[in-house]
Design a protein around this motif. Structure first.
Motif, PDB file in Angstrom:
ATOM      1  N   SER A 165      67.971  43.412  36.745  1.00 56.30           N
ATOM      2  CA  SER A 165      68.862  43.910  35.692  1.00 56.30           C
ATOM      3  C   SER A 165      69.258  45.354  35.994  1.00 56.30           C
ATOM      4  CB  SER A 165      68.175  43.823  34.323  1.00 56.30           C
ATOM      5  OG  SER A 165      67.815  42.490  34.026  1.00 56.30           O
ATOM      6  N   PRO A 166      70.227  45.538  36.873  1.00 55.66           N
ATOM      7  CA  PRO A 166      70.638  46.912  37.201  1.00 55.66           C
ATOM      8  C   PRO A 166      71.550  47.502  36.139  1.00 55.66           C
ATOM      9  CG  PRO A 166      72.034  45.362  38.350  1.00 55.66           C
ATOM     10  CD  PRO A 166      71.009  44.537  37.610  1.00 55.66           C
ATOM     11  N   VAL A 167      71.702  48.811  36.195  1.00 60.06           N
ATOM     12  CA  VAL A 167      72.773  49.486  35.467  1.00 60.06           C
ATOM     13  C   VAL A 167      73.938  49.588  36.440  1.00 60.06           C
ATOM     14  CG1 VAL A 167      73.516  51.621  34.379  1.00 60.06           C
ATOM     15  CG2 VAL A 167      71.196  50.776  33.998  1.00 60.06           C
ATOM     16  N   THR A 168      75.012  48.878  36.164  1.00 57.72           N
ATOM     17  CA  THR A 168      76.157  48.868  37.073  1.00 57.72           C
ATOM     18  C   THR A 168      77.146  49.956  36.661  1.00 57.72           C
ATOM     19  OG1 THR A 168      75.904  46.491  37.469  1.00 57.72           O
ATOM     20  CG2 THR A 168      78.027  47.486  38.033  1.00 57.72           C
ATOM     21  N   VAL A 169      77.530  50.761  37.647  1.00 62.38           N
ATOM     22  CA  VAL A 169      78.486  51.848  37.417  1.00 62.38           C
ATOM     23  C   VAL A 169      79.654  51.684  38.370  1.00 62.38           C
ATOM     24  CG1 VAL A 169      76.689  53.423  36.615  1.00 62.38           C
ATOM     25  CG2 VAL A 169      77.307  53.389  39.048  1.00 62.38           C
ATOM     26  N   ALA A 170      80.753  52.325  38.045  1.00 58.36           N
ATOM     27  CA  ALA A 170      81.949  52.179  38.872  1.00 58.36           C
ATOM     28  C   ALA A 170      81.856  52.976  40.161  1.00 58.36           C
ATOM     29  CB  ALA A 170      83.183  52.601  38.079  1.00 58.36           C
ATOM     30  N   SER A 171      81.228  54.161  40.117  1.00 60.32           N
ATOM     31  CA  SER A 171      81.305  55.082  41.246  1.00 60.32           C
ATOM     32  C   SER A 171      80.041  55.920  41.332  1.00 60.32           C
ATOM     33  CB  SER A 171      82.512  56.007  41.076  1.00 60.32           C
ATOM     34  OG  SER A 171      82.300  56.864  39.950  1.00 60.32           O
ATOM     35  N   TYR A 172      79.935  56.691  42.428  1.00 64.53           N
ATOM     36  CA  TYR A 172      78.812  57.621  42.557  1.00 64.53           C
ATOM     37  C   TYR A 172      78.918  58.756  41.541  1.00 64.53           C
ATOM     38  CZ  TYR A 172      77.056  55.266  46.669  1.00 64.53           C
ATOM     39  OH  TYR A 172      76.517  54.332  47.508  1.00 64.53           O
ATOM     40  N   LEU A 173      80.129  59.123  41.154  1.00 65.54           N
ATOM     41  CA  LEU A 173      80.275  60.129  40.097  1.00 65.54           C
ATOM     42  C   LEU A 173      79.617  59.642  38.803  1.00 65.54           C
ATOM     43  CD1 LEU A 173      83.934  61.409  40.578  1.00 65.54           C
ATOM     44  CD2 LEU A 173      81.830  62.732  40.868  1.00 65.54           C
ATOM     45  N   GLU A 174      79.842  58.376  38.470  1.00 69.11           N
ATOM     46  CA  GLU A 174      79.216  57.821  37.274  1.00 69.11           C
ATOM     47  C   GLU A 174      77.711  57.663  37.463  1.00 69.11           C
ATOM     48  OE1 GLU A 174      79.673  53.966  34.267  1.00 69.11           O
ATOM     49  OE2 GLU A 174      81.140  54.293  35.876  1.00 69.11           O
ATOM     50  N   ALA A 175      77.296  57.311  38.666  1.00 70.66           N
ATOM     51  CA  ALA A 175      75.858  57.187  38.946  1.00 70.66           C
ATOM     52  C   ALA A 175      75.143  58.510  38.713  1.00 70.66           C
ATOM     53  CB  ALA A 175      75.644  56.713  40.382  1.00 70.66           C
ATOM     54  N   VAL A 176      75.766  59.594  39.130  1.00 67.21           N
ATOM     55  CA  VAL A 176      75.167  60.915  38.917  1.00 67.21           C
ATOM     56  C   VAL A 176      75.001  61.194  37.426  1.00 67.21           C
ATOM     57  CG1 VAL A 176      75.573  63.392  39.183  1.00 67.21           C
ATOM     58  CG2 VAL A 176      75.938  61.855  41.120  1.00 67.21           C
ATOM     59  N   GLY A 177      75.979  60.794  36.626  1.00 72.34           N
ATOM     60  CA  GLY A 177      75.865  60.969  35.193  1.00 72.34           C
ATOM     61  C   GLY A 177      74.728  60.169  34.591  1.00 72.34           C
ATOM     62  N   VAL A 178      74.554  58.930  35.045  1.00 72.46           N
ATOM     63  CA  VAL A 178      73.455  58.098  34.558  1.00 72.46           C
ATOM     64  C   VAL A 178      72.109  58.718  34.932  1.00 72.46           C
ATOM     65  CG1 VAL A 178      72.320  55.850  34.807  1.00 72.46           C
ATOM     66  CG2 VAL A 178      74.804  55.976  34.551  1.00 72.46           C
ATOM     67  N   ILE A 179      72.004  59.237  36.172  1.00 71.14           N
ATOM     68  CA  ILE A 179      70.763  59.891  36.588  1.00 71.14           C
ATOM     69  C   ILE A 179      70.482  61.119  35.731  1.00 71.14           C
ATOM     70  CG2 ILE A 179      69.684  61.203  38.459  1.00 71.14           C
ATOM     71  CD1 ILE A 179      71.061  59.287  40.421  1.00 71.14           C
ATOM     72  N   ALA A 180      71.509  61.931  35.488  1.00 74.79           N
ATOM     73  CA  ALA A 180      71.322  63.136  34.678  1.00 74.79           C
ATOM     74  C   ALA A 180      70.851  62.792  33.271  1.00 74.79           C
ATOM     75  CB  ALA A 180      72.616  63.941  34.634  1.00 74.79           C
ATOM     76  N   ALA A 181      71.428  61.736  32.692  1.00 76.77           N
ATOM     77  CA  ALA A 181      71.009  61.308  31.360  1.00 76.77           C
ATOM     78  C   ALA A 181      69.576  60.774  31.382  1.00 76.77           C
ATOM     79  CB  ALA A 181      71.965  60.238  30.829  1.00 76.77           C
ATOM     80  N   HIS A 182      69.258  59.982  32.390  1.00 74.91           N
ATOM     81  CA  HIS A 182      67.914  59.416  32.529  1.00 74.91           C
ATOM     82  C   HIS A 182      66.878  60.514  32.663  1.00 74.91           C
ATOM     83  CE1 HIS A 182      64.933  56.695  34.816  1.00 74.91           C
ATOM     84  NE2 HIS A 182      64.973  56.261  33.564  1.00 74.91           N
ATOM     85  N   ARG A 183      67.198  61.477  33.477  1.00 74.12           N
ATOM     86  CA  ARG A 183      66.272  62.596  33.674  1.00 74.12           C
ATOM     87  C   ARG A 183      66.094  63.408  32.393  1.00 74.12           C
ATOM     88  NH1 ARG A 183      66.684  67.562  38.065  1.00 74.12           N
ATOM     89  NH2 ARG A 183      65.137  68.863  37.025  1.00 74.12           N
ATOM     90  N   ALA A 184      67.163  63.561  31.633  1.00 75.86           N
ATOM     91  CA  ALA A 184      67.106  64.331  30.396  1.00 75.86           C
ATOM     92  C   ALA A 184      66.477  63.552  29.246  1.00 75.86           C
ATOM     93  CB  ALA A 184      68.511  64.778  30.003  1.00 75.86           C
ATOM     94  N   GLY A 185      66.226  62.243  29.464  1.00 76.40           N
ATOM     95  CA  GLY A 185      65.671  61.428  28.396  1.00 76.40           C
ATOM     96  C   GLY A 185      66.687  61.026  27.357  1.00 76.40           C
ATOM     97  N   VAL A 186      67.965  60.995  27.746  1.00 78.72           N
ATOM     98  CA  VAL A 186      69.046  60.653  26.821  1.00 78.72           C
ATOM     99  C   VAL A 186      69.553  59.250  27.130  1.00 78.72           C
ATOM    100  CG1 VAL A 186      71.389  61.241  26.067  1.00 78.72           C
ATOM    101  CG2 VAL A 186      69.739  63.056  26.558  1.00 78.72           C
ATOM    102  N   HIS A 187      69.583  58.372  26.118  1.00 83.19           N
ATOM    103  CA  HIS A 187      70.112  57.025  26.326  1.00 83.19           C
ATOM    104  C   HIS A 187      71.620  57.109  26.556  1.00 83.19           C
ATOM    105  CE1 HIS A 187      71.078  52.805  25.819  1.00 83.19           C
ATOM    106  NE2 HIS A 187      69.770  52.539  25.839  1.00 83.19           N
ATOM    107  N   PRO A 188      72.152  56.432  27.574  1.00 83.17           N
ATOM    108  CA  PRO A 188      73.590  56.524  27.863  1.00 83.17           C
ATOM    109  C   PRO A 188      74.478  56.164  26.681  1.00 83.17           C
ATOM    110  CG  PRO A 188      72.442  55.508  29.697  1.00 83.17           C
ATOM    111  CD  PRO A 188      71.428  55.649  28.600  1.00 83.17           C
ATOM    112  N   GLN A 189      74.020  55.255  25.805  1.00 81.49           N
ATOM    113  CA  GLN A 189      74.850  54.888  24.662  1.00 81.49           C
ATOM    114  C   GLN A 189      75.130  56.075  23.742  1.00 81.49           C
ATOM    115  OE1 GLN A 189      72.793  51.545  22.884  1.00 81.49           O
ATOM    116  NE2 GLN A 189      74.262  50.103  23.769  1.00 81.49           N
ATOM    117  N   ALA A 190      74.211  57.039  23.745  1.00 76.03           N
ATOM    118  CA  ALA A 190      74.402  58.215  22.899  1.00 76.03           C
ATOM    119  C   ALA A 190      75.546  59.096  23.385  1.00 76.03           C
ATOM    120  CB  ALA A 190      73.105  59.030  22.836  1.00 76.03           C
TER     121      ALA A 190
END
Length: 373
Positions: free
Chosen positions: A323-348
């Motif tokens: 069950s991956p988190v699918t993103v369009a690009s590496y730019l979006e992947a970086v955003g998901v990583i930043a949110a994950h690291r910050a403890g912020v759910h992407p839906q927020a």
């Protein structure tokens, strides 16, 4: 190291970035063209673990102080929890040269190695020439992915063993690859140079480094020895790094100079890194069948699948039960990583945040009335 995780109570955020070799990746299938993505990912994590196919750009490279340069077989062993990674300040590099390399071409590679000693200050041991031509052959599967074979793997292993006995901590291999004489190979090479095809030599390169790492458990990377190609003004920028010199060796030596050493659990040390410390892995969405991805997908690790990094494969993680988190690009992947690291759910970070609902297990659902919402 980024300052956000330097305080007490936090552990370093570790990401893995994988772009499989020889599968025609739109980003990372050419000459170091995944390196810009790696630089950006490295900027939002504490530690980035990646491999030569991502970092190598022939005579071009970019030192990332928080990146660990790990050969593919070793990366698979690490992800499976069999091996750990021990960061080092430097490695003594042994250079293994294929006996099939012509004198002039061998001289160019020796000069490149000597230049890294004088200009970059790398620690190289004296080189070893194999006792027989390695006999590299190149192959391409129906999928378009490339691979290869060695006629004399025994000669490669004997040369690597000599280099290790002489004090080397890491092995750089230069094997003579066949020049493209077959009409189909010429077409494949031309498509690659134009940024529209698969790297014909990449799969065979992986076979060479895998052999050394599997046998000796030391870092290894490979640079092919090829005859220079005629100037072509139409060469794609993505392939241009391989057009500017006689050898692809400098990036390999730079990467190996600080590649982490492999350790087993019986030799575990305080500063070693293990698979259970990996927070996220970034991989092309269509190429999720590799050992590292499969191993980490069975753990707490967040798998981020990048859709626009297309490949010749069709192996999404969902087809393998993941069950991956699918993103369009590496730019979006970086955003998901930043949110994950910050403890912020992407839906927020989206305009709509859904309501919470009661959790219904399959067993609970079977005893609820049919009209229960």
């Amino acid at each position: 190291m980024m300052s956000g995780f330097s305080g007490h109570g936090f552990r370093p955020y570790t990401a893995v970035m994988v772009v499989p070799t020889g599968v025609g990746a739109a980003i990372g299938g050419y000459a170091g063209d995944a390196l810009p993505a790696a630089r950006v990912v490295a900027s939002v994590v504490d530690r980035l673990i990646t491999h030569p196919n991502v970092m190598n750009g022939a005579q071009l490279y970019w030192p990332l102080p928080n990146a660990l340069y790990v050969e593919g077989y070793g990366l698979d062993q690490f992800a499976a929890g069999r091996w750990g990674l021990r960061p080092v300040h430097r490695n003594r590099i042994g250079l293994v040269l294929d006996a099939a390399i012509e004198d002039d071409l061998r001289g160019r590679h020796i000069q490149a190695a000597e230049a890294t000693r004088a200009t970059l200050g790398l620690d190289l041991r004296d080189y070893v020439i194999t006792d027989a031509p390695l006999g590299v052959t190149l192959r391409q599967a129906e999928s378009g992915a490339t691979w290869g074979t060695l006629e004399r793997p025994d000669s490669l292993l004997r040369a690597a063993e000599k280099a290790i006995a002489a004090g080397a901590d890491a092995i750089a291999v230069v094997a003579r690859f066949p020049d493209d004489e077959d009409e189909a190979d010429v077409e494949t090479l031309q498509n690659y140079r134009l940024g529209q095809g698969v790297d014909l030599v990449a799969g065979a390169e992986a076979v060479i480094s895998h052999l050394v790492v599997r046998r000796f458990g030391v870092p290894c990377a490979h640079a092919p020895a090829l005859s220079p190609l005629p100037l072509d003004p139409l060469v794609s920028p993505k392939a241009a790094a391989e057009e500017i010199g006689y050898t692809f060796l400098p990036c390999v030596l730079a990467g190996l100079s600080r590649a982490p050493q492999f350790v087993t659990r019986g030799d575990r040390g305080a500063g070693d890194m293990w698979a259970d410390q990996v927070d996220a892995i970034v991989v092309p969405a269509s190429a999720c069948g590799g050992g590292a991805v499969l191993s980490l997908s069975r753990t707490h690790t967040l798998v981020i699948a990048v859709a626009d990094n297309t490949t010749t494969l069709n192996v999404p993680l969902t087809a393998l039960g993941g069950s991956p988190v699918t993103v369009a690009s590496y730019l979006e992947a970086v955003g998901v990583i930043a949110a994950h690291r910050a403890g912020v759910h992407p839906q927020a970070l989206t305009p709509q945040v859904p309501h919470l609902a009661p959790w219904i297990t399959p067993r609970t659902a079977s005893v609820l009335p049919q009209n229960t919402p």
